[in-house]
Design a protein around this motif. Structure first.
Motif, mmCIF file in Angstrom:
data_model
loop_
_atom_site.group_PDB
_atom_site.id
_atom_site.type_symbol
_atom_site.label_atom_id
_atom_site.label_comp_id
_atom_site.label_asym_id
_atom_site.label_seq_id
_atom_site.Cartn_x
_atom_site.Cartn_y
_atom_site.Cartn_z
ATOM 1 N N GLU A 1 0.822 -1.213 0.000
ATOM 2 C CA GLU A 1 0.000 0.000 0.000
ATOM 3 C C GLU A 1 0.856 1.263 0.000
ATOM 4 N N VAL B 1 1.414 2.001 -3.535
ATOM 5 C CA VAL B 1 0.188 2.577 -4.109
ATOM 6 C C VAL B 1 0.137 4.074 -3.815
ATOM 7 N N SER C 1 -4.705 1.055 -7.585
ATOM 8 C CA SER C 1 -4.996 -0.144 -6.794
ATOM 9 C C SER C 1 -3.838 -1.122 -6.902
ATOM 10 N N GLN D 1 -6.865 7.130 -9.491
ATOM 11 C CA GLN D 1 -7.234 5.988 -8.662
ATOM 12 C C GLN D 1 -6.182 4.920 -8.902
#
Length: 97
Positions: free
Chosen positions: A14, A17, A36, A34
């Motif tokens: 993460e 990300v 992911s 966005q």
């Protein structure tokens, strides 16, 4: 406004990300991002068709990441990670620090 989807290579957690998201949001002309991890992709809303090289430069400067434009929407299939992957990423230290 244009929306493009990119596969992002090199993300493992993460933290990665967040690094990719921040790097892309900083590019002039990007409206929304966005990102992911599963599937490893970025969906970028931009004012005009930005040069791919500008986007790639932003993510590569934030870490060891690479963008690949996705031409067609396909269903992502889970990929079995090699055994060394689990062992290497089981450490508490984040891979992107």
């Amino acid at each position: 406004m244009q929306v493009k989807m990119f596969e992002v290579k090199g993300m493992h957690c993460e933290g990665c990300v967040q690094n990719v998201r921040k790097a892309l949001q900083a590019v002039p002309g990007v409206i929304d991002v966005q990102v992911s991890l599963t599937p490893a992709q970025a969906i970028i809303s931009m004012e005009d068709d930005l040069l791919f090289s500008r986007l790639q430069e932003a993510v590569s400067q934030s870490g060891h990441y690479t963008l690949l434009e996705i031409k067609e929407q396909t269903e992502a299939k889970p990929v079995e990670k090699p055994s060394f992957f689990k062992k290497w990423f089981s450490h508490k230290k984040s891979c992107c620090q």
